[in-house]
Design an enzyme around this catalytic site. Structure first.
Site, short mmCIF file in Angstrom:
data_model
loop_
_atom_site.label_atom_id
_atom_site.label_comp_id
_atom_site.label_asym_id
_atom_site.label_seq_id
_atom_site.Cartn_x
_atom_site.Cartn_y
_atom_site.Cartn_z
N ARG A 23 -2.66 -9.93 -20.39
CA ARG A 23 -3.48 -10.87 -18.53
C ARG A 23 -3.04 -9.72 -17.81
O ARG A 23 -3.88 -9.90 -16.33
CB ARG A 23 -2.05 -11.43 -18.14
CG ARG A 23 -2.40 -13.35 -18.30
CD ARG A 23 -1.43 -13.60 -18.62
NE ARG A 23 -0.02 -13.12 -19.44
CZ ARG A 23 1.13 -13.25 -19.00
NH1 ARG A 23 1.67 -14.62 -18.05
NH2 ARG A 23 2.08 -13.31 -19.21
N GLN A 46 14.67 -5.29 5.35
CA GLN A 46 13.24 -5.45 5.93
C GLN A 46 11.87 -4.35 5.13
O GLN A 46 12.33 -3.63 4.67
CB GLN A 46 12.92 -3.77 7.46
CG GLN A 46 11.78 -4.12 8.40
CD GLN A 46 11.93 -3.17 9.52
OE1 GLN A 46 12.77 -3.82 10.30
NE2 GLN A 46 11.06 -2.40 9.99
N ARG A 59 3.85 12.71 6.45
CA ARG A 59 4.34 11.81 7.71
C ARG A 59 5.80 12.14 7.51
O ARG A 59 6.26 12.05 5.75
CB ARG A 59 4.34 9.75 7.04
CG ARG A 59 3.04 9.53 7.56
CD ARG A 59 3.06 8.43 7.68
NE ARG A 59 1.23 7.42 7.32
CZ ARG A 59 1.45 6.56 7.93
NH1 ARG A 59 1.87 6.88 9.07
NH2 ARG A 59 0.02 6.23 8.61
N LYS A 72 16.80 3.48 2.40
CA LYS A 72 15.32 3.49 2.28
C LYS A 72 14.82 2.88 0.42
O LYS A 72 15.31 4.63 -0.11
CB LYS A 72 13.87 4.58 2.86
CG LYS A 72 14.54 4.37 4.47
CD LYS A 72 13.22 5.23 5.02
CE LYS A 72 13.04 6.16 6.32
NZ LYS A 72 12.77 6.81 6.85
N HIS A 119 13.29 11.77 5.53
CA HIS A 119 12.19 11.63 4.33
C HIS A 119 10.68 11.65 4.66
O HIS A 119 11.10 11.82 5.66
CB HIS A 119 12.47 10.32 3.39
CG HIS A 119 11.44 9.57 2.96
ND1 HIS A 119 10.16 8.30 3.71
CD2 HIS A 119 10.73 9.64 2.17
CE1 HIS A 119 9.15 8.48 2.47
NE2 HIS A 119 9.59 8.65 1.55
N ASP A 168 5.21 14.39 14.15
CA ASP A 168 6.26 14.96 13.83
C ASP A 168 5.74 16.53 13.76
O ASP A 168 6.35 17.35 12.84
CB ASP A 168 5.13 14.53 11.97
CG ASP A 168 6.00 12.99 11.79
OD1 ASP A 168 6.81 12.36 12.26
OD2 ASP A 168 5.06 12.40 10.91
#
Length: 176
Positions: A23, A46, A59, A72, A119, A168
């Site tokens: 599958r 979240q 980013r 995170k 990060h 950034d």
């Protein structure tokens, strides 16, 4: 799931165990009980998605200072990224050091980023989607960052970023 420590305390690579048959494939990507049993309790409040159409998109480097510090779990669900964690904890033995790992939809790998660690990532190909599970929930107005090319970190990015936000790009050099 398999949990592998990195050179930075608390930054953990999480590999999913993929089950395949006729599958297709199935893999559990987060289980609070497994994380806790491995010594990394994490219950996200979240889930967010970062869509990145262009290769070379950078980013970061983002973090949320106390009292709104975040943990995170970051994973590429489409494409490939060079994911970076930088230790900003002044009392840490790895203060100002960085570690990186390639995350991709194919390898199902994730990185757990603890409080006090910045990060960021660079997309390695077009059409990258990055899934963030975050705890606690994001608090607008409390975000912070450090410059991606700050010489104090000397991050060995695999390519020069082609697209970076004004915010950034304008982050200051790190001072601590």
């Amino acid at each position: 799931m398999r949990f592998s420590a990195t050179d930075i305390p608390g930054v953990v690579v999480v590999d999913a165990d993929r089950r395949e048959d006729a599958r297709g494939a199935f893999a559990r990507l987060h289980c609070p009980e497994e994380f806790a049993a491995a010594g990394h309790p994490f219950a996200p409040a979240q889930t967010s998605l970062s869509r990145n159409p262009r290769a070379g998109t950078l980013r970061g480097l983002h973090h949320q200072p106390p009292p709104n510090a975040e943990v995170k779990l970051v994973r590429a669900v489409r494409g490939r990224i060079f994911d970076v964690a930088v230790d900003l904890r002044p009392d840490s033995p790895t203060h100002r050091r960085w570690t990186a790992v390639e995350l991709s939809a194919d390898n199902l790998r994730a990185v757990l980023i603890p409080e006090g660690v910045a990060h960021g990532f660079l997309t390695l190909e077009p059409d990258c989607d990055v899934l963030y599970q975050i705890s606690p929930a994001y608090r607008p107005g409390h975000e912070a960052g450090v410059r991606w090319d700050d010489p104090v970190f000397a991050i060995d990015w695999p390519a020069v970023p082609q697209l970076i936000s004004e915010r950034d790009a304008a982050y200051p050099d790190y001072r601590a």
